[in-house]
Design a protein around this motif. Structure first.
Motif, PDB file in Angstrom:
ATOM      1  N   ILE A 147      29.917  40.311  27.419  1.00  0.00           N
ATOM      2  CA  ILE A 147      31.115  40.462  27.088  1.00  0.00           C
ATOM      3  C   ILE A 147      32.445  40.981  28.165  1.00  0.00           C
ATOM      4  O   ILE A 147      33.286  40.369  27.803  1.00  0.00           O
ATOM      5  CB  ILE A 147      30.934  42.356  26.874  1.00  0.00           C
ATOM      6  N   TYR A 148      32.315  41.044  29.370  1.00  0.00           N
ATOM      7  CA  TYR A 148      33.527  41.264  30.434  1.00  0.00           C
ATOM      8  C   TYR A 148      34.076  39.549  30.878  1.00  0.00           C
ATOM      9  O   TYR A 148      35.050  39.283  30.466  1.00  0.00           O
ATOM     10  CB  TYR A 148      32.388  41.387  31.646  1.00  0.00           C
ATOM     11  N   GLN A 149      33.108  38.284  29.973  1.00  0.00           N
ATOM     12  CA  GLN A 149      33.336  36.854  30.506  1.00  0.00           C
ATOM     13  C   GLN A 149      33.941  36.406  29.499  1.00  0.00           C
ATOM     14  O   GLN A 149      35.099  35.853  29.234  1.00  0.00           O
ATOM     15  CB  GLN A 149      32.110  36.561  31.057  1.00  0.00           C
ATOM     16  N   LYS A 150      33.903  37.343  27.910  1.00  0.00           N
ATOM     17  CA  LYS A 150      34.741  37.131  27.004  1.00  0.00           C
ATOM     18  C   LYS A 150      35.592  37.622  27.426  1.00  0.00           C
ATOM     19  O   LYS A 150      37.178  36.812  26.395  1.00  0.00           O
ATOM     20  CB  LYS A 150      33.601  37.332  25.932  1.00  0.00           C
ATOM     21  N   ALA A 151      35.600  38.243  27.158  1.00  0.00           N
ATOM     22  CA  ALA A 151      37.347  39.407  27.728  1.00  0.00           C
ATOM     23  C   ALA A 151      38.094  38.277  28.399  1.00  0.00           C
ATOM     24  O   ALA A 151      39.231  38.911  28.297  1.00  0.00           O
ATOM     25  CB  ALA A 151      36.898  41.132  28.099  1.00  0.00           C
TER      26      ALA A 151
END
Length: 131
Positions: free
Chosen positions: A14-18
């Motif tokens: 989720i952090y990478q996608k953000a």
């Protein structure tokens, strides 16, 4: 973006996608601003230029909200940040829909950003269950 980022956080999908959404929205906004910064013949500016700035502001706020939710000790604080993240995501998505109506060649890239946001929402749902 954040100076003291825990190692495990940078590996979260989720952090990478953000971060991907932030980079993509910033690139799209830069491209759109070139077309939308001109004044109309009547002297008014294009109102869509504000939405291009909004997508950058909202996307830059995604990663810090994830960090705050991860680092919160109490579940009510975690859920507060999750709710904030959900609001940001919904606003970002609706601003993308507004930008698709603008008069710019850059609007062709907006569906790509919307697709990334939909993928983010799926990751967000799974991630929320792990908190």
């Amino acid at each position: 973006m954040l100076p003291h980022l825990p190692h495990h956080l940078s590996e979260l999908p989720i952090y990478q996608k953000a971060m991907d959404i932030f980079i993509l929205s910033r690139s799209i906004s830069t491209y759109l601003n070139q077309d939308l910064s001109y004044l109309h013949p009547n002297g008014h500016e294009d109102s869509h230029i504000y939405f291009s700035g909004d997508i950058v502001q909202q996307s830059v706020s995604l990663a810090p909200e994830i960090l705050k939710a991860e680092q919160a000790r109490h579940s009510d604080k975690k859920h507060k940040h999750v709710a904030s993240l959900r609001k940001l995501t919904n606003r970002l998505y609706s601003n993308c829909r507004r930008l698709e109506k603008c008069n710019s060649n850059g609007k062709d890239y907006i569906p790509l950003l919307r697709r990334e946001i939909r993928a983010f929402k799926k990751l967000q749902h799974t991630w929320t269950l792990t908190l």
